[in-house]
Design a protein around this motif. Structure first.
Motif, PDB file in Angstrom:
ATOM      1  N   LEU A 130       0.833  -1.203   0.000  1.00 29.27           N
ATOM      2  CA  LEU A 130       0.000   0.000   0.000  1.00 29.27           C
ATOM      3  C   LEU A 130       0.868   1.254   0.000  1.00 29.27           C
ATOM      4  CD1 LEU A 130      -2.743   1.415   0.116  1.00 29.27           C
ATOM      5  CD2 LEU A 130      -2.657   1.204   2.608  1.00 29.27           C
ATOM      6  N   ILE A 131       1.927   1.248   0.809  1.00 25.75           N
ATOM      7  CA  ILE A 131       2.828   2.397   0.854  1.00 25.75           C
ATOM      8  C   ILE A 131       3.441   2.641  -0.522  1.00 25.75           C
ATOM      9  CG2 ILE A 131       5.011   3.251   1.806  1.00 25.75           C
ATOM     10  CD1 ILE A 131       4.249   1.770   4.440  1.00 25.75           C
ATOM     11  N   THR A 132       3.917   1.577  -1.161  1.00 29.33           N
ATOM     12  CA  THR A 132       4.562   1.712  -2.465  1.00 29.33           C
ATOM     13  C   THR A 132       3.560   2.157  -3.536  1.00 29.33           C
ATOM     14  OG1 THR A 132       6.077  -0.042  -1.796  1.00 29.33           O
ATOM     15  CG2 THR A 132       6.071   0.554  -4.120  1.00 29.33           C
ATOM     16  N   LEU A 133       2.376   1.564  -3.535  1.00 23.29           N
ATOM     17  CA  LEU A 133       1.332   2.009  -4.477  1.00 23.29           C
ATOM     18  C   LEU A 133       1.024   3.488  -4.281  1.00 23.29           C
ATOM     19  CD1 LEU A 133      -1.276  -0.895  -4.397  1.00 23.29           C
ATOM     20  CD2 LEU A 133      -0.022  -0.082  -6.406  1.00 23.29           C
ATOM     21  N   PHE A 134       0.875   3.885  -3.040  1.00 24.69           N
ATOM     22  CA  PHE A 134       0.529   5.277  -2.745  1.00 24.69           C
ATOM     23  C   PHE A 134       1.637   6.227  -3.204  1.00 24.69           C
ATOM     24  CE2 PHE A 134       0.483   9.070  -0.195  1.00 24.69           C
ATOM     25  CZ  PHE A 134      -0.839   9.462  -0.285  1.00 24.69           C
ATOM     26  N   ILE A 135       2.879   5.878  -2.906  1.00 27.42           N
ATOM     27  CA  ILE A 135       3.992   6.752  -3.277  1.00 27.42           C
ATOM     28  C   ILE A 135       4.086   6.881  -4.794  1.00 27.42           C
ATOM     29  CG2 ILE A 135       6.506   6.943  -3.295  1.00 27.42           C
ATOM     30  CD1 ILE A 135       6.423   5.802  -0.407  1.00 27.42           C
ATOM     31  N   TRP A 136       3.998   5.764  -5.514  1.00 30.86           N
ATOM     32  CA  TRP A 136       4.079   5.837  -6.971  1.00 30.86           C
ATOM     33  C   TRP A 136       2.873   6.568  -7.553  1.00 30.86           C
ATOM     34  CZ3 TRP A 136       8.125   5.995  -9.682  1.00 30.86           C
ATOM     35  CH2 TRP A 136       9.259   5.275  -9.326  1.00 30.86           C
ATOM     36  N   SER A 137       1.708   6.424  -6.939  1.00 29.06           N
ATOM     37  CA  SER A 137       0.552   7.152  -7.461  1.00 29.06           C
ATOM     38  C   SER A 137       0.662   8.644  -7.180  1.00 29.06           C
ATOM     39  CB  SER A 137      -0.758   6.594  -6.894  1.00 29.06           C
ATOM     40  OG  SER A 137      -0.896   6.935  -5.544  1.00 29.06           O
ATOM     41  N   THR A 138       1.516   9.008  -6.231  1.00 27.08           N
ATOM     42  CA  THR A 138       1.779  10.419  -5.961  1.00 27.08           C
ATOM     43  C   THR A 138       2.842  10.969  -6.907  1.00 27.08           C
ATOM     44  OG1 THR A 138       1.191  10.162  -3.642  1.00 27.08           O
ATOM     45  CG2 THR A 138       2.541  12.059  -4.192  1.00 27.08           C
ATOM     46  N   ILE A 139       3.912  10.185  -7.114  1.00 28.12           N
ATOM     47  CA  ILE A 139       5.009  10.633  -7.971  1.00 28.12           C
ATOM     48  C   ILE A 139       4.605  10.592  -9.447  1.00 28.12           C
ATOM     49  CG2 ILE A 139       7.345  10.108  -8.769  1.00 28.12           C
ATOM     50  CD1 ILE A 139       7.895   8.910  -6.014  1.00 28.12           C
ATOM     51  N   ARG A 140       4.096   9.452  -9.874  1.00 24.45           N
ATOM     52  CA  ARG A 140       3.731   9.226 -11.274  1.00 24.45           C
ATOM     53  C   ARG A 140       2.379   8.519 -11.348  1.00 24.45           C
ATOM     54  NH1 ARG A 140       7.031  11.966 -14.835  1.00 24.45           N
ATOM     55  NH2 ARG A 140       9.157  11.751 -14.141  1.00 24.45           N
ATOM     56  N   PRO A 141       1.289   9.259 -11.244  1.00 24.89           N
ATOM     57  CA  PRO A 141      -0.038   8.631 -11.243  1.00 24.89           C
ATOM     58  C   PRO A 141      -0.308   7.760 -12.468  1.00 24.89           C
ATOM     59  CG  PRO A 141      -0.204  10.972 -10.728  1.00 24.89           C
ATOM     60  CD  PRO A 141       1.210  10.708 -11.105  1.00 24.89           C
ATOM     61  N   ARG A 142       0.282   8.096 -13.595  1.00 23.45           N
ATOM     62  CA  ARG A 142       0.042   7.311 -14.815  1.00 23.45           C
ATOM     63  C   ARG A 142       0.632   5.909 -14.733  1.00 23.45           C
ATOM     64  NH1 ARG A 142       1.087  12.001 -19.284  1.00 23.45           N
ATOM     65  NH2 ARG A 142      -0.734  13.211 -18.721  1.00 23.45           N
TER      66      ARG A 142
END
Length: 167
Positions: A42-54
């Protein structure tokens, strides 16, 4: 905005998501006991969706949730549902890109966590026909909330955090 293609970042996103799943599931498999790790996927998904949502469309969120269920031996679809619901509600919709301060990102992650955990607990309880244990989820939630800023610092570039530290 960067002018080079984001292939390197995309590869790093896939690798980091797979590593988060492996590290999350490893203590459960090795020790044979309860998994009290932070919710690294969840942390990794959240961080990547913040940095690069695409890089993190709903199908990726779903696949990571299913893989987490498989690796942890959980009920199929519980984490996929929890991640989809929580990420849909809290996903950054800001057209200007990610915030440069860790505080607002951390608060948004905590809201994501507060949504994902009850959804997972309710779905799991429904699937097994009785109330699922709450204590392990609470411990994982607290660990996740406390570890998020440290893990985020590994992912988010220093230039995205300068505003948080007054640099």
């Amino acid at each position: 905005m960067e002018s080079r293609p984001p292939y390197g970042l995309m590869i790093w996103a896939v690798i980091s998501l797979m590593l988060s799943l492996a590290f999350y599931a490893a203590p459960l498999r090795i020790a044979g006991g309860p998994d009290l790790m932070p919710m690294l996927p969840l942390i990794t998904l959240f961080i990547w969706s913040t940095i690069r949502p695409r890089f993190i469309p709903p199908i990726v969120i779903f696949i990571i949730g299913i893989l987490q269920d498989v690796l942890s031996g959980g009920v199929m679809g519980v984490w996929a549902l929890a991640y989809l619901v929580s990420m849909t509600i809290t996903r950054n919709r800001d057209e200007d890109g990610p915030t440069r301060e860790i505080g607002p990102v951390w608060i948004r992650f905590l809201v994501t966590l507060v949504i994902a955990v009850p959804v997972a607990w309710a779905a799991g309880s429904f699937a097994i026909g009785q109330m699922a244990p709450v204590r392990p989820l609470l411990i994982e939630s607290v660990a996740s909330g406390l570890m998020f800023p440290l893990i985020a610092l590994l992912f988010i570039r220093r230039r995205n955090l300068r505003g948080a530290f007054g640099s």
